[in-house]
Design a protein around this motif. Structure first.
Motif, short mmCIF file in Angstrom:
data_model
loop_
_atom_site.label_atom_id
_atom_site.label_comp_id
_atom_site.label_asym_id
_atom_site.label_seq_id
_atom_site.Cartn_x
_atom_site.Cartn_y
_atom_site.Cartn_z
N UNK A 187 0.82 -1.21 0.00
CA UNK A 187 0.00 0.00 0.00
C UNK A 187 0.86 1.26 0.00
N UNK A 188 1.95 1.24 0.74
CA UNK A 188 2.88 2.37 0.76
C UNK A 188 3.47 2.60 -0.63
N UNK A 189 3.83 1.50 -1.29
CA UNK A 189 4.33 1.61 -2.66
C UNK A 189 3.27 2.20 -3.58
N UNK A 190 2.00 1.85 -3.34
CA UNK A 190 0.91 2.37 -4.17
C UNK A 190 0.77 3.88 -4.00
N UNK A 191 0.97 4.37 -2.77
CA UNK A 191 0.95 5.82 -2.54
C UNK A 191 2.07 6.48 -3.31
N UNK A 192 3.24 5.86 -3.30
CA UNK A 192 4.42 6.44 -3.95
C UNK A 192 4.24 6.61 -5.46
N UNK A 193 3.47 5.70 -6.08
CA UNK A 193 3.27 5.78 -7.53
C UNK A 193 1.93 6.42 -7.91
N UNK A 194 1.21 6.90 -6.91
CA UNK A 194 -0.04 7.60 -7.19
C UNK A 194 -1.27 6.74 -7.31
N UNK A 195 -1.16 5.44 -6.98
CA UNK A 195 -2.33 4.57 -7.03
C UNK A 195 -3.25 4.76 -5.83
N UNK A 196 -2.69 5.34 -4.79
CA UNK A 196 -3.46 5.72 -3.61
C UNK A 196 -3.20 7.19 -3.32
N UNK A 197 -4.18 7.91 -2.78
CA UNK A 197 -3.99 9.33 -2.50
C UNK A 197 -2.91 9.58 -1.45
N UNK A 198 -2.23 10.70 -1.58
CA UNK A 198 -1.29 11.13 -0.55
C UNK A 198 -2.04 11.24 0.77
N UNK A 199 -1.39 10.83 1.85
CA UNK A 199 -2.01 10.92 3.16
C UNK A 199 -2.82 9.70 3.55
N UNK A 200 -2.90 8.70 2.65
CA UNK A 200 -3.62 7.48 2.99
C UNK A 200 -2.96 6.81 4.20
N UNK A 201 -3.76 6.42 5.17
CA UNK A 201 -3.24 5.70 6.34
C UNK A 201 -3.05 4.24 5.93
N UNK A 202 -1.87 3.93 5.42
CA UNK A 202 -1.62 2.59 4.88
C UNK A 202 -1.63 1.52 5.97
N UNK A 203 -1.19 1.89 7.16
CA UNK A 203 -1.21 0.92 8.26
C UNK A 203 -2.65 0.52 8.58
N UNK A 204 -3.53 1.50 8.71
CA UNK A 204 -4.92 1.20 9.02
C UNK A 204 -5.55 0.37 7.90
#
Length: 202
Positions: A144-161
């Motif tokens: 999920x963190x990788x997905x944030x890095x490439x824009x597949x998830x919005x910035x600020x997504x709580x990946x742990x949760x």
């Protein structure tokens, strides 16, 4: 153990024995599976079991490792093979619905159910399985963190949760399968779970 015409023991099929042990531990858990159960299902004597696998604890560890590389491997494959993280998690949940209800083996996930009940003497078993489940959460979080890095998830997504959420869904699907839920019902759960994906509709 079966013998040949000359009275010499026929070689024991170690892999077939592991299959039988996996099914027993999966169905009954570590505490609920005795040495007598194992030797009966595997068709060997207790001394032969100890010679082939070590003690019950070592056999269980080998079973868990084998499970992770066979029945439980679909989770890692889904997340690794799908280039899009959302597609990977959706595939993982759909495949969990199928795997956990497959009539060819016990329902649910061995890692989730094998140490539901444990004693002080077997607390290390429960701890080991818990650590494996925690490792899954870490793997989810990394994807999920990788997905944030490439824009597949919005910035600020709580990946742990979000990682804990997907782990809870997977574990809940396992228990529902043990309680008799069908593959179709669990696929519906998988679809509903994906509506929590941030930034997109299901």
């Amino acid at each position: 153990m079966t013998r040949t015409r000359r009275g010499r023991p026929r070689s024991f099929d170690r892999e077939a024995g592991l299959v039988q042990a996996t099914l027993l531990f999966w169905q009954h858990g570590y505490e609920g599976t005795s040495i007598a159960d194992l030797t009966h299902a595997m068709g060997i004597s207790p001394p032969s079991l100890y010679a082939a696998y070590g003690d019950k604890r070592k056999l269980f560890t080998e079973v868990v490792e084998r499970y992770g590389g066979t029945f439980g491997a679909f989770m890692g494959r889904a997340l690794e093979e799908e280039s899009d993280a959302r597609a990977g998690f959706a595939r993982m949940l759909r495949e969990a619905a199928v795997s956990y209800t497959d009539p060819q083996h016990p329902a649910g996930c061995l890692i989730t159910t094998a140490a539901t009940n444990y004693s002080v003497q077997t607390a290390d078993i429960e701890r080991d399985l818990r650590e494996r489940r925690v490792a899954n959460v870490h793997a989810f979080d990394k994807r999920l963190t990788d997905a944030v890095a490439v824009g597949s998830l919005p910035e600020g997504t709580d990946t742990r949760a979000l990682a804990v959420y997907f782990a809870a869904v997977v574990q809940g699907m396992s228990q529902q399968a043990r309680d008799g839920a069908s593959a179709a019902e669990l696929k519906q759960v998988a679809g509903l779970a994906m509506t929590a994906w941030p930034g997109r509709e299901a």
